[in-house]
Structures are given as structure tokens and as C-alpha cells.
Write a protein that holds these residues in place. Structure first.
Motif, PDB file in Angstrom:
ATOM      1  N   PRO A 295      -0.027  12.840  -8.096  1.00 19.65           N
ATOM      2  CA  PRO A 295       1.190  12.581  -9.295  1.00 19.65           C
ATOM      3  C   PRO A 295       2.044  12.342  -8.606  1.00 19.65           C
ATOM      4  O   PRO A 295       3.066  11.240  -9.335  1.00 19.65           O
ATOM      5  CB  PRO A 295       1.965  13.553  -9.777  1.00 19.65           C
ATOM      6  N   ALA A 296       3.374  12.375  -7.558  1.00 19.18           N
ATOM      7  CA  ALA A 296       3.938  11.432  -6.389  1.00 19.18           C
ATOM      8  C   ALA A 296       3.100   9.446  -6.465  1.00 19.18           C
ATOM      9  O   ALA A 296       4.284   9.395  -6.881  1.00 19.18           O
ATOM     10  CB  ALA A 296       4.320  12.090  -5.266  1.00 19.18           C
ATOM     11  N   LEU A 297       1.995   9.725  -6.104  1.00 21.12           N
ATOM     12  CA  LEU A 297       1.377   9.017  -5.697  1.00 21.12           C
ATOM     13  C   LEU A 297       1.932   7.759  -7.088  1.00 21.12           C
ATOM     14  O   LEU A 297       1.797   6.920  -7.138  1.00 21.12           O
ATOM     15  CB  LEU A 297       0.839   8.730  -5.178  1.00 21.12           C
TER      16      LEU A 297
ATOM     17  N   LEU B  63       1.043  -1.325   0.170  1.00 19.82           N
ATOM     18  CA  LEU B  63      -0.141  -0.178  -0.561  1.00 19.82           C
ATOM     19  C   LEU B  63       1.241   1.863   0.270  1.00 19.82           C
ATOM     20  O   LEU B  63       1.858   1.008   0.805  1.00 19.82           O
ATOM     21  CB  LEU B  63      -1.274   0.213   1.271  1.00 19.82           C
ATOM     22  N   ALA B  64       0.650   1.801  -1.205  1.00 18.84           N
ATOM     23  CA  ALA B  64       1.923   3.520  -0.600  1.00 18.84           C
ATOM     24  C   ALA B  64       0.526   4.401  -0.857  1.00 18.84           C
ATOM     25  O   ALA B  64      -0.201   4.921  -1.233  1.00 18.84           O
ATOM     26  CB  ALA B  64       1.746   3.277  -2.701  1.00 18.84           C
ATOM     27  N   VAL B  65       0.652   5.223   0.292  1.00 18.80           N
ATOM     28  CA  VAL B  65       0.199   6.821   0.894  1.00 18.80           C
ATOM     29  C   VAL B  65       1.460   8.104   0.257  1.00 18.80           C
ATOM     30  O   VAL B  65       2.313   8.137   0.940  1.00 18.80           O
ATOM     31  CB  VAL B  65       0.197   6.419   2.276  1.00 18.80           C
ATOM     32  N   ASP B  66      -0.148   8.228   0.152  1.00 15.14           N
ATOM     33  CA  ASP B  66       0.416  10.155  -0.707  1.00 15.14           C
ATOM     34  C   ASP B  66      -0.001  11.071  -1.484  1.00 15.14           C
ATOM     35  O   ASP B  66      -1.116  10.234  -2.181  1.00 15.14           O
ATOM     36  CB  ASP B  66       2.082   9.679  -1.628  1.00 15.14           C
ATOM     37  N   ASP B  67      -0.214  12.324  -0.020  1.00 14.33           N
ATOM     38  CA  ASP B  67      -1.694  13.470  -0.596  1.00 14.33           C
ATOM     39  C   ASP B  67      -1.590  14.034  -1.942  1.00 14.33           C
ATOM     40  O   ASP B  67      -2.430  14.532  -2.385  1.00 14.33           O
ATOM     41  CB  ASP B  67      -1.858  13.403  -0.071  1.00 14.33           C
ATOM     42  N   GLU B  68      -0.519  13.879  -2.745  1.00 16.15           N
ATOM     43  CA  GLU B  68       0.269  14.071  -3.992  1.00 16.15           C
ATOM     44  C   GLU B  68      -0.344  13.233  -4.857  1.00 16.15           C
ATOM     45  O   GLU B  68       0.460  11.899  -5.129  1.00 16.15           O
ATOM     46  CB  GLU B  68       1.425  14.969  -4.020  1.00 16.15           C
TER      47      GLU B  68
ATOM     48  N   GLU C 222       3.616   7.932  -9.825  1.00 12.75           N
ATOM     49  CA  GLU C 222       4.971   7.548 -10.258  1.00 12.75           C
ATOM     50  C   GLU C 222       4.659   6.574  -9.269  1.00 12.75           C
ATOM     51  O   GLU C 222       5.620   5.145  -9.380  1.00 12.75           O
ATOM     52  CB  GLU C 222       5.262   8.526  -9.939  1.00 12.75           C
ATOM     53  N   LEU C 223       4.827   6.447  -8.259  1.00 17.66           N
ATOM     54  CA  LEU C 223       5.438   5.290  -6.629  1.00 17.66           C
ATOM     55  C   LEU C 223       4.807   4.322  -7.348  1.00 17.66           C
ATOM     56  O   LEU C 223       5.467   3.173  -7.371  1.00 17.66           O
ATOM     57  CB  LEU C 223       5.571   5.973  -6.131  1.00 17.66           C
ATOM     58  N   LEU C 224       2.868   4.306  -7.348  1.00 15.52           N
ATOM     59  CA  LEU C 224       2.496   2.701  -7.782  1.00 15.52           C
ATOM     60  C   LEU C 224       3.302   2.498  -8.957  1.00 15.52           C
ATOM     61  O   LEU C 224       3.647   0.998  -9.618  1.00 15.52           O
ATOM     62  CB  LEU C 224       1.204   3.329  -7.708  1.00 15.52           C
ATOM     63  N   TYR C 225       3.433   3.209 -10.061  1.00 12.98           N
ATOM     64  CA  TYR C 225       4.204   2.747 -11.590  1.00 12.98           C
ATOM     65  C   TYR C 225       5.397   2.136 -10.586  1.00 12.98           C
ATOM     66  O   TYR C 225       5.820   0.600 -11.356  1.00 12.98           O
ATOM     67  CB  TYR C 225       4.771   4.002 -12.831  1.00 12.98           C
ATOM     68  N   LEU C 226       6.345   2.504 -10.220  1.00 10.87           N
ATOM     69  CA  LEU C 226       7.572   1.760 -10.033  1.00 10.87           C
ATOM     70  C   LEU C 226       7.280   0.613  -9.286  1.00 10.87           C
ATOM     71  O   LEU C 226       7.840  -0.576  -9.797  1.00 10.87           O
ATOM     72  CB  LEU C 226       8.404   2.786  -8.604  1.00 10.87           C
ATOM     73  N   LEU C 227       6.091   0.268  -8.483  1.00 12.42           N
ATOM     74  CA  LEU C 227       6.292  -0.597  -7.730  1.00 12.42           C
ATOM     75  C   LEU C 227       5.754  -2.029  -7.807  1.00 12.42           C
ATOM     76  O   LEU C 227       6.149  -2.879  -8.961  1.00 12.42           O
ATOM     77  CB  LEU C 227       5.491  -0.256  -6.151  1.00 12.42           C
ATOM     78  N   ARG C 228       4.774  -1.294  -9.121  1.00 14.09           N
ATOM     79  CA  ARG C 228       3.893  -2.386 -10.189  1.00 14.09           C
ATOM     80  C   ARG C 228       4.774  -2.801 -10.649  1.00 14.09           C
ATOM     81  O   ARG C 228       4.500  -4.330 -11.380  1.00 14.09           O
ATOM     82  CB  ARG C 228       2.773  -1.892 -10.246  1.00 14.09           C
ATOM     83  N   ALA C 229       6.254  -2.027 -11.538  1.00 12.45           N
ATOM     84  CA  ALA C 229       7.125  -2.969 -12.183  1.00 12.45           C
ATOM     85  C   ALA C 229       7.601  -3.559 -11.729  1.00 12.45           C
ATOM     86  O   ALA C 229       9.346  -3.953 -11.690  1.00 12.45           O
ATOM     87  CB  ALA C 229       7.813  -1.658 -13.191  1.00 12.45           C
ATOM     88  N   ASP C 230       8.110  -3.898 -10.067  1.00 12.93           N
ATOM     89  CA  ASP C 230       8.873  -4.557  -9.291  1.00 12.93           C
ATOM     90  C   ASP C 230       8.471  -6.390  -9.590  1.00 12.93           C
ATOM     91  O   ASP C 230       7.067  -6.458  -9.048  1.00 12.93           O
ATOM     92  CB  ASP C 230       8.923  -3.763  -8.088  1.00 12.93           C
ATOM     93  N   PRO C 231       9.503  -6.782  -9.670  1.00 11.82           N
ATOM     94  CA  PRO C 231       8.900  -8.777  -9.844  1.00 11.82           C
ATOM     95  C   PRO C 231       8.185  -8.367  -8.302  1.00 11.82           C
ATOM     96  O   PRO C 231       8.076 -10.388  -8.143  1.00 11.82           O
ATOM     97  CB  PRO C 231      10.030  -8.950 -10.480  1.00 11.82           C
ATOM     98  N   ARG C 232       8.734  -8.521  -7.805  1.00 12.31           N
ATOM     99  CA  ARG C 232       8.522  -8.939  -5.815  1.00 12.31           C
ATOM    100  C   ARG C 232       7.802  -8.449  -5.731  1.00 12.31           C
ATOM    101  O   ARG C 232       7.245  -8.506  -4.543  1.00 12.31           O
ATOM    102  CB  ARG C 232       9.878  -8.356  -5.143  1.00 12.31           C
ATOM    103  N   VAL C 233       6.407  -7.541  -6.244  1.00 10.37           N
ATOM    104  CA  VAL C 233       5.692  -6.831  -5.706  1.00 10.37           C
ATOM    105  C   VAL C 233       4.360  -7.833  -6.395  1.00 10.37           C
ATOM    106  O   VAL C 233       4.517  -7.498  -7.781  1.00 10.37           O
ATOM    107  CB  VAL C 233       5.423  -5.490  -6.047  1.00 10.37           C
ATOM    108  N   ARG C 234       3.038  -8.232  -5.829  1.00  5.40           N
ATOM    109  CA  ARG C 234       2.193  -9.210  -6.172  1.00  5.40           C
ATOM    110  C   ARG C 234       1.592  -7.856  -6.446  1.00  5.40           C
ATOM    111  O   ARG C 234       0.476  -7.406  -7.583  1.00  5.40           O
ATOM    112  CB  ARG C 234       1.659  -9.915  -4.982  1.00  5.40           C
ATOM    113  N   SER C 235       1.141  -6.940  -5.575  1.00  3.76           N
ATOM    114  CA  SER C 235      -0.697  -6.169  -5.964  1.00  3.76           C
ATOM    115  C   SER C 235       0.396  -4.598  -5.366  1.00  3.76           C
ATOM    116  O   SER C 235       0.996  -4.843  -3.898  1.00  3.76           O
ATOM    117  CB  SER C 235      -1.330  -6.309  -5.372  1.00  3.76           C
ATOM    118  N   ALA C 236      -0.049  -3.619  -5.784  1.00  9.31           N
ATOM    119  CA  ALA C 236       0.217  -1.950  -5.314  1.00  9.31           C
ATOM    120  C   ALA C 236      -0.957  -1.440  -5.157  1.00  9.31           C
ATOM    121  O   ALA C 236      -1.130  -1.600  -6.311  1.00  9.31           O
ATOM    122  CB  ALA C 236       0.844  -1.682  -5.656  1.00  9.31           C
TER     123      ALA C 236
END
Length: 249
Positions: A12-14, A5-10, A16-30
Motif C-alpha cells: 500500500p505504501a509503495l 525507482l521507488a522501493v518499499d516492501d509494504e 501511494e508513493l508511485l501514485y504521487l510520483l507519477r502525478a508530478d510533471p517532473r517525473v517521466r517514469s516511476a
């Protein structure tokens, strides 16, 4: 694989963070949340789902958390989550360098500075993944956040040989060098007593296992820790000798 779970009130920042996390093969869901209230709601729903093999089922493994947000801030949310029976791991993602000590107190796994670099985020994910999927059930080694040229690094407590007082600061001495942190020596003495650190002087806290020699010279006591000779005050000398005698097989 990790449920994130990613938490950010901005937004665009949220995103971008979710995009990078979902691209990581160790992350099942974000999933993302724009504030603490939404984050707690999502975590509650995940807990109600219970463990399972389907995508998104089960609890949240880690929360990537901004610090400055309207309402309940990131540090406060981390304290709330810390009260859960099985709290998720915490990684702070922030543009502010000045909260590393609070992150240390809250046992955060990592402290990532914005703008987030793909390689730096991947290192944080690796740390979380190793903790979640470690085969050993021993508690994770405690780490201390230190600032090096504007970059936050985490030094394992087990790597620290001794600590030197500098007013409200403390200098951590390791085999690889030293680091100045804004934590009083008295706080570290209390926090690390169970880890084998002992006060030998008003200015020094030493890892008992790292003492190589105990020296007595004309009534004065000192210890050898690596290349350093450290004085032992009279009030601490007898207690230190007793501890060292018990350590001897």
C-alpha cells in the motif's frame, strides 16, 4: 524529466508513493520494487538499456528508498548503489526519524517522513530535478540533516559559521539560528577540512571565511565570528594566524 525507482516492501505504501510520483510533471517514469533484490534487478535492466529518449530508457536518476525492509535494508542498498560508477541519487522515505545522520553520511538528497505528504514529496522531487538538470557541473553543496519539531530539514554546510561541541553532539551555528546534531566535532573536523573549516579550540570548529576579526589580548587569542567571540587555544593559535595571513590578498 526524471526516471524514478521507488522501493518499499509494504505494497500500500509503495502504491501511494508511485501514485504521487507519477502525478508530478517532473517525473517521466516511476517503477516500483518490493525489496532490494528486485530494485537491483530493475536498475541493472535500466543500465543495460542505455541512454535514450523513449519512456523508461536509460538509467535510473533517483531511488526513493524505504529503510526497514526484509533482507537487505535501505541503508545497505544505498551503500551498494554508492559503489556504482554512476550511482542514482537517493531519497529516503521512512517512518523512522532516527536515521537522518546515516542518510547524511550516504549523501542522500532528502529524507522524507511517512505518512508522505504531497507537498513534502514535491519538494524532494524538486531537489532531485535541480541536481539532475543543473547546468553547472560543480558538485552539489553538502547538506546536514537536522530535526526541527519532528521535521527533518537540510542545512547547507556553506551556511554554517561555526560548530560547538556538546559531547557526542555538535551545535551548528548559522545566521538564522543553531541546530543540535548527533555528530562528534572530531568527525566534522575531518569531513569539512577541505571546505575551509578549522579547529580553533577543543570546543569549536570555525569556517575560516566567516572569521571577521582576530584578537590578541595579553597572550590570549580569540576570533570574532558574526556576533560571537570564540576563544582560540594556544595549540591552535599559530596555525590559525598562518591560515588567516594566507587568506589576506
Amino acid at each position: 524529466m526524471l526516471r524514478v525507482l521507488a522501493v518499499d516492501d509494504e505494497a500500500p505504501a509503495l502504491g501511494e508513493l508511485l501514485y504521487l510520483l507519477r502525478a508530478d510533471p517532473r517525473v517521466r517514469s516511476a517503477e516500483g520494487a518490493g525489496d532490494a533484490t528486485e530494485a537491483l534487478r530493475r536498475i541493472g535492466r535500466a543500465l543495460e538499456a542505455g541512454p535514450g529518449g523513449d519512456e523508461g530508457a536509460g538509467g535510473i536518476d533517483v531511488v526513493f528508498l524505504d529503510i526497514h525492509m526484509p533482507g537487505l535494508g535501505g541503508l545497505d542498498l544505498a551503500r551498494v548503489l554508492g559503489g556504482f560508477a554512476r550511482p542514482p541519487l537517493i531519497v529516503f522515505v521512512t517512518a523512522h526519524e532516527g536515521f537522518a545522520v546515516q542518510a547524511f553520511d550516504l549523501e542522500a538528497v532528502d529524507y522524507v517522513l511517512k505518512p508522505v505528504r504531497r507537498e513534502r514529496l514535491a519538494e524532494a522531487v524538486r531537489r532531485v530535478h535541480d541536481l539532475v538538470h543543473a547546468t553547472a557541473q560543480a558538485p552539489a553543496p553538502e547538506q546536514v540533516p537536522v530535526e526541527l519539531g519532528g521535521v527533518t530539514r537540510f542545512v547547507p554546510v556553506d551556511a554554517i559559521a561555526y560548530v560547538e561541541a556538546h559531547g557526542d553532539y555538535a551545535r551548528l551555528h548559522t545566521d538564522q539560528g543553531s541546530h543540535l546534531v548527533r555528530i562528534p566535532l572530531s568527525t566534522l573536523e575531518e569531513r569539512w577540512a577541505a571546505r575551509g573549516f578549522v579547529r580553533i579550540h577543543r570546543s569549536h570548529l570555525v569556517a575560516l571565511a566567516r572569521i571577521d576579526e582576530l584578537r590578541l589580548d595579553g597572550g590570549a587569542t580569540s576570533v570574532r565570528v558574526g556576533d560571537a567571540d570564540l576563544a582560540v587555544s594556544r595549540r591552535h593559535a599559530r596555525h590559525l594566524r598562518d591560515l588567516l595571513m594566507r587568506r589576506t590578498p
